[in-house]
Design an enzyme around this catalytic site. Structure first.
Site, PDB file in Angstrom:
ATOM      1  N   GLY A 163     -26.170 -38.807 -34.562  1.00  0.00           N
ATOM      2  CA  GLY A 163     -26.818 -38.675 -33.259  1.00  0.00           C
ATOM      3  C   GLY A 163     -28.224 -38.147 -33.449  1.00  0.00           C
ATOM      4  N   ARG A 164     -28.292 -36.853 -33.741  1.00  0.00           N
ATOM      5  CA  ARG A 164     -29.578 -36.167 -33.876  1.00  0.00           C
ATOM      6  C   ARG A 164     -30.536 -36.876 -34.848  1.00  0.00           C
ATOM      7  NH1 ARG A 164     -29.830 -30.623 -33.013  1.00  0.00           N
ATOM      8  NH2 ARG A 164     -27.590 -30.646 -33.312  1.00  0.00           N
ATOM      9  N   CYS A 202     -36.034 -18.708 -12.644  1.00  0.00           N
ATOM     10  CA  CYS A 202     -35.811 -17.264 -12.447  1.00  0.00           C
ATOM     11  C   CYS A 202     -34.743 -16.737 -13.393  1.00  0.00           C
ATOM     12  CB  CYS A 202     -35.406 -17.011 -11.002  1.00  0.00           C
ATOM     13  SG  CYS A 202     -36.630 -17.642  -9.864  1.00  0.00           S
TER      14      CYS A 202
HETATM   15  C1  LIG Z   1     -21.743 -34.561 -31.745  1.00  0.00           C
HETATM   16  C2  LIG Z   1     -20.971 -35.495 -32.572  1.00  0.00           C
HETATM   17  C3  LIG Z   1     -21.627 -36.418 -33.379  1.00  0.00           C
HETATM   18  C4  LIG Z   1     -23.121 -36.445 -33.540  1.00  0.00           C
HETATM   19  O1  LIG Z   1     -23.588 -35.311 -34.191  1.00  0.00           O
HETATM   20  P1  LIG Z   1     -25.125 -35.219 -34.659  1.00  0.00           P
HETATM   21  O2  LIG Z   1     -25.212 -33.857 -35.226  1.00  0.00           O
HETATM   22  O3  LIG Z   1     -25.959 -35.391 -33.448  1.00  0.00           O
HETATM   23  O4  LIG Z   1     -25.357 -36.289 -35.662  1.00  0.00           O
HETATM   24  C5  LIG Z   1     -20.854 -37.333 -34.061  1.00  0.00           C
HETATM   25  N1  LIG Z   1     -19.493 -37.338 -33.966  1.00  0.00           N
HETATM   26  C6  LIG Z   1     -18.836 -36.446 -33.203  1.00  0.00           C
HETATM   27  C7  LIG Z   1     -17.359 -36.495 -33.148  1.00  0.00           C
HETATM   28  C8  LIG Z   1     -19.540 -35.495 -32.489  1.00  0.00           C
HETATM   29  O5  LIG Z   1     -18.880 -34.601 -31.751  1.00  0.00           O
END
Ligand SMILES: *Cc1c(COP(=O)(O)O)cnc(C)c1O
Length: 427
Positions: free
Chosen positions: A287-288, A354
């Protein structure tokens, strides 16, 4: 002319350069022009950076596996459609994310469904769409999926998400592979659960999955987890249960400040070694590392407040737009978009909310005037998706820069839309 290159000193790997008259640019577009045309705060993503990140995964895998983008990092349809067009699969954690993937043109056949709390409705939705695999996290979930699949007259492909109990050496909130947290099934229970899965009539045992944490900067724990998973795969085979795919999750870290994450190729090398000579298809859920450094949050200085102890730059973005600093004390590089011609001072960059926890950055040396623009870098992952409407703040607009073009991929919310579903009581 290019006076200095923040790309050299900041983590942002995309073509982000100062041009003397235009200020900070992303691809061929000046961020100041985006602020003029779309307002602030606005999330700005680079299509070139998204594409480069995806290609680095695909090239490093060399056809050895499927890249399933973890939608929760950034679920904007524009982002999803860029990845769908590149042939990505998707890792989802809700029925809502599945709907987004399909709306963006993603292929249901390349979707894996993670998460500990799938509802019956979500299971039905995913079965009807024909997803590639359910990553199952408990015995109860196995039984429920079998029942739901039976009602629909379908066979549900499953993998068990196992918990290899390795320490990913990351932030405790984002570590998921230790025995002590809620994710996955313990190694010791996996064999019995696979047997049970194999005996259920409406399930098809397809693979195994693990995900040990996020923002990983060291490839060793994942390779260790992979080796443990492989032992289990062989035990299962000896027991007559053969698996077709192995899903090694996401988690590869990025540079926010001075971290030195491995490249995708460096991250994968020890892993791929573990799987040399094996036939199982590999699957990853980054993801990241696909979106984090492809995006920034563009915000404007509302006020400068010079105090006895601290100076504050009060900007129009806040913790509701970018929660990571308030939530994890996370660091995002802050860059002035246009050279100000005033002396740099040390600022706390804070929002209008706030809460004293409403900060975006501490102790930053910046040359700023009221009305100037600031870019918070590395904000493409877990930025917009964690945003809220706290203080009745409409959420930011989102744009994708593509060469000379700026594509609006999410309109700024209106206040009226925020309470459109609410009702007064008049009697
Ligand atoms: C959050 C998550 C990802 C992605 O993680 P990243 O650190 O953003 O690469 C992949 N698989 C599962 C099961 C997750 O919970």
């Amino acid at each position: 002319m290019s006076t200095s290159s923040p790309a050299a000193t900041t983590p942002f790997p995309t073509p982000t350069l100062y041009a003397a008259e235009r200020g900070l640019t992303l691809e061929n577009v000046a961020l100041a022009d985006i602020a003029t045309d779309f307002g602030t705060p606005t999330y700005v993503y680079s299509r070139a950076a998204l594409t480069a990140a995806f290609e680095s995964w695909r090239n490093a895998l060399g056809g050895r596996g499927l890249v399933c983008y973890a939608v929760k990092a950034n679920s904007n349809l524009g982002i999803l459609s860029v990845f769908a067009r590149l042939g990505a699969g998707f890792d989802i954690v809700s029925g809502g994310e599945l709907a987004r993937v399909l709306a963006a043109g993603g292929d249901a056949g390349k979707v894996v469904f993670s998460g500990v709390g799938k509802s019956r409705d979500e299971m039905r939705q995913a079965l009807e769409a024909g997803i590639r695999c359910f990553n199952i996290e408990s015995a109860a979930e196995l039984d429920r999926l079998d029942a739901v699949a039976g009602e629909l007259g379908r066979k549900a492909p499953i993998a068990l998400r196992v918990n290899p109990d390795v320490d990913p050496k990351t932030h405790p909130y984002i570590s998921t592979g230790l025995k002590s947290n809620k994710f996955g099934v313990a190694f010791g229970e996996a064999l019995a659960l696979y047997r049970r899965a194999a005996s259920l009539p409406n399930l098809k045992v397809s693979g195994i999955a693990c995900h040990i944490g996020s923002q990983l900067l060291d490839p060793a724990p994942v390779a260790e987890a992979a080796a443990k998973v492989l032992e289990l795969v062989d035990q299962l085979a000896a027991d007559g249960i053969t698996l077709e795919h192995i899903d090694l999750g996401g988690g590869l870290g990025i540079r926010y400040r001075d971290e030195t994450p491995p490249s995708v190729a460096e991250y994968l090398a020890p892993l791929l070694k573990v799987f040399e000579g094996r036939n199982e298809e590999l699957c990853f859920e980054p993801g990241r590392s696909l979106v984090g450094n492809a995006g920034l949050l563009l915000t404007r200085v509302e006020y400068l407040k010079h105090g006895e102890e601290k100076n504050f730059a009060i900007v129009d973005a806040a913790m509701n737009d970018l929660a990571r600093p308030a939530l994890y004390d996370a660091y995002h590089e802050a860059v002035a978009v246009t050279p100000a011609g005033v002396a740099a001072q040390c600022y706390e960059i804070v929002g209008p909310i706030c809460e004293s926890g409403d900060f975006l950055a501490h102790d930053r040396q910046l040359a700023l005037r009221e009305g100037d623009l600031v870019a918070l870098l590395s904000a493409g992952a877990y930025g917009m998706t964690m945003s809220s409407n706290y203080n009745t703040r409409p959420r930011a607009a989102e744009v994708i820069v593509d060469g000379d073009r700026v594509l609006l991929v999410r309109e700024r919310e209106t206040v009226a839309a925020l309470y459109a579903g609410e009702r007064r009581i008049d009697d």
